[in-house]
Design an enzyme around this catalytic site. Sequence first.
Site, PDB file in Angstrom:
ATOM      1  N   GLY A  18       0.843  -1.193   0.000  1.00  0.00           N
ATOM      2  CA  GLY A  18       0.000   0.000   0.000  1.00  0.00           C
ATOM      3  C   GLY A  18       0.875   1.237   0.000  1.00  0.00           C
ATOM      4  N   CYS A  45       5.628  -6.059   1.168  1.00  0.00           N
ATOM      5  CA  CYS A  45       6.032  -4.650   1.094  1.00  0.00           C
ATOM      6  C   CYS A  45       5.489  -3.868   2.306  1.00  0.00           C
ATOM      7  CB  CYS A  45       5.614  -4.044  -0.244  1.00  0.00           C
ATOM      8  SG  CYS A  45       6.463  -2.491  -0.554  1.00  0.00           S
ATOM      9  N   TYR A  46       4.471  -3.017   2.112  1.00  0.00           N
ATOM     10  CA  TYR A  46       3.934  -2.305   3.282  1.00  0.00           C
ATOM     11  C   TYR A  46       3.441  -3.314   4.332  1.00  0.00           C
ATOM     12  CZ  TYR A  46       1.097   0.644   6.265  1.00  0.00           C
ATOM     13  OH  TYR A  46       0.572   1.268   7.365  1.00  0.00           O
ATOM     14  N   HIS A 132       7.855  -7.563  -4.357  1.00  0.00           N
ATOM     15  CA  HIS A 132       6.483  -7.876  -4.785  1.00  0.00           C
ATOM     16  C   HIS A 132       6.424  -9.207  -5.536  1.00  0.00           C
ATOM     17  CE1 HIS A 132       4.509  -4.111  -3.662  1.00  0.00           C
ATOM     18  NE2 HIS A 132       5.739  -3.636  -3.750  1.00  0.00           N
ATOM     19  N   GLU A 134       3.758 -10.686  -6.354  1.00  0.00           N
ATOM     20  CA  GLU A 134       2.509 -10.759  -7.112  1.00  0.00           C
ATOM     21  C   GLU A 134       2.613 -10.142  -8.493  1.00  0.00           C
ATOM     22  OE1 GLU A 134       3.270  -8.605  -4.849  1.00  0.00           O
ATOM     23  OE2 GLU A 134       2.236  -6.697  -5.084  1.00  0.00           O
ATOM     24  N   ASP A 190     -12.206  -8.458 -22.598  1.00  0.00           N
ATOM     25  CA  ASP A 190     -13.008  -8.557 -21.371  1.00  0.00           C
ATOM     26  C   ASP A 190     -14.498  -8.529 -21.678  1.00  0.00           C
ATOM     27  OD1 ASP A 190     -10.464  -8.137 -20.485  1.00  0.00           O
ATOM     28  OD2 ASP A 190     -10.808  -6.036 -19.963  1.00  0.00           O
ATOM     29  N   LYS A 341      -6.727 -10.307 -16.357  1.00  0.00           N
ATOM     30  CA  LYS A 341      -6.948 -10.531 -17.784  1.00  0.00           C
ATOM     31  C   LYS A 341      -6.471 -11.908 -18.245  1.00  0.00           C
ATOM     32  CE  LYS A 341      -7.120  -7.227 -21.234  1.00  0.00           C
ATOM     33  NZ  LYS A 341      -8.050  -6.433 -20.880  1.00  0.00           N
TER      34      LYS A 341
END
Length: 485
Positions: A18, A45-46, A132, A134, A190, A341
């Site tokens: 964040g 991270c945060y 990160h 992710e 999408d 996606k």
Amino acid sequence: SWEHVAHLNPRGVILSGGPASVYEPDAPMAPAWLYESGLPILGICYGLQVLAHQLGGKVVPGNMREYGHAALHQNDEETPLLADLPSSITVWMSHGDQVQELPPGFRSLAHTDNSPIAILGNDQGVLGLQFHPEVVHTPDGKKIIENFLYRICSCEGRWTPSNFIAESVARIRQQVGAGQVICALSGGVDSAVTAALVHRAVGDQLTCIFVDNGLLRTDEARNVLALFREKFEFRLKFSDSTERFLQALAGVTDPEKKRKVIGRVFIEVFEMVAEEAERESAGGPCPTPVTHLSQGTLYPDVIESVSFRGPSATIKSHHNVGGLPEHMGLKLLEPFRELFKDEVREIGAELGLPREVLTRQPFPGPGLAIRIPGEITREKLAVLRAADAVLLEEVRSAGLYEEAWQTFCVLLPVRTVGVMGDDRTYESAVAIRAVTSLDGMTADWMRLPAEWLARVSNRIINEVRGINRVVLDITSKPPGTIEWE
Ligand code: XMP
């Protein structure tokens, strides 16, 4: 509260990253029960900084902000988090603060040149990553998350495209009942997959609508209509609303305002189409009200559009989320609101959508409006379309289309001096933007061949009236975003 969470029967908790800093007065903190629950925790991270701070460690501003790739080296102790991985891997960093002192009972499990504590952990399964996992730029990030879920939290992976389709079809049928659904089709992946899924669920109760907002690329409206009419069975209406959108955008220069105006006009058009569909059904055997608007909203649109205390800052109001007016006559149906996606492409393949549709590069709902910083005019749109068409042609013929997440031109709000033939020119500049990405959340600028760039630049300047300079955008996301607005 724990009462809130307990019934979910959690196997573990991930504290996400964040924008806050733990030593800011309003910095979000984890509730005390979390640390007493005995659940495995992974701070990212945060999230890592929060748990280090709350458990008695020390977080300080780093010497400098650290963005980009870093080499992560495991320390001597083995951790299940890094099982089956080599002792050094590449990770993606994006942080300002860092942990200077470990909380009691914690050990540093890995380091990078700039972060002596890049992974920390204790014996109770509380772990933190400064990088990160992710994002796609941490190539082994998926494996690290898998290790946390499967080895530390004892989860199993049961999400498959076909399970998702079966569950969604049942849910959509229940939500829609006997009503009618309008699906906003943009021609992109999408919305096409959304329409195919909703069509599978409710059949003829679905009407798709494709709107030309005057902000599309060269020949786009014609090509999308032809493709969808040929390959899909759902009812498809077309509305040329160019005039309406351009009038509403006249004089608007602020990027967020552009997005809100476009979101509002889209809804006005959808509501008109809904009324039309109702009138048409009133003449038929069973008149049915239109109750739902279906959209291909994805999770990244939600994350970046919605800001509440804790998670991400509002980056942009994606038109199909934050750009919608508060009072809308239709209920929203957004089956992919929690997906990325790449997952939607898998679902599309499972639903049998043609490759041509599934491999299309994303194109934003607000279209060329967010690729023309400043006021939108027909003249600027025409110049941008012409430059973009040259770029696209060259991207396709060099075989780069599918490798890239997106390739496009941005018309810059600046004129520069040039010389063509013997004449001085004073015309606009375009920027070429080409990025690779897996989910649009992070992106890397594409290393394009110099010879190819030279040809594109020459062609744009020679063929597009009004452009005398081409520049290349070499910004990744973060710190940039993919679109310029
Ligand atoms: P940014 O510019 O935020 O874009 O890095 C991430 C991805 O989202 C697309 N994008 C949008 N898509 N409505 C959309 O449907 C929007 O308002 C919107 N804004 C950005 C962008 O093209 C990129 O793929």
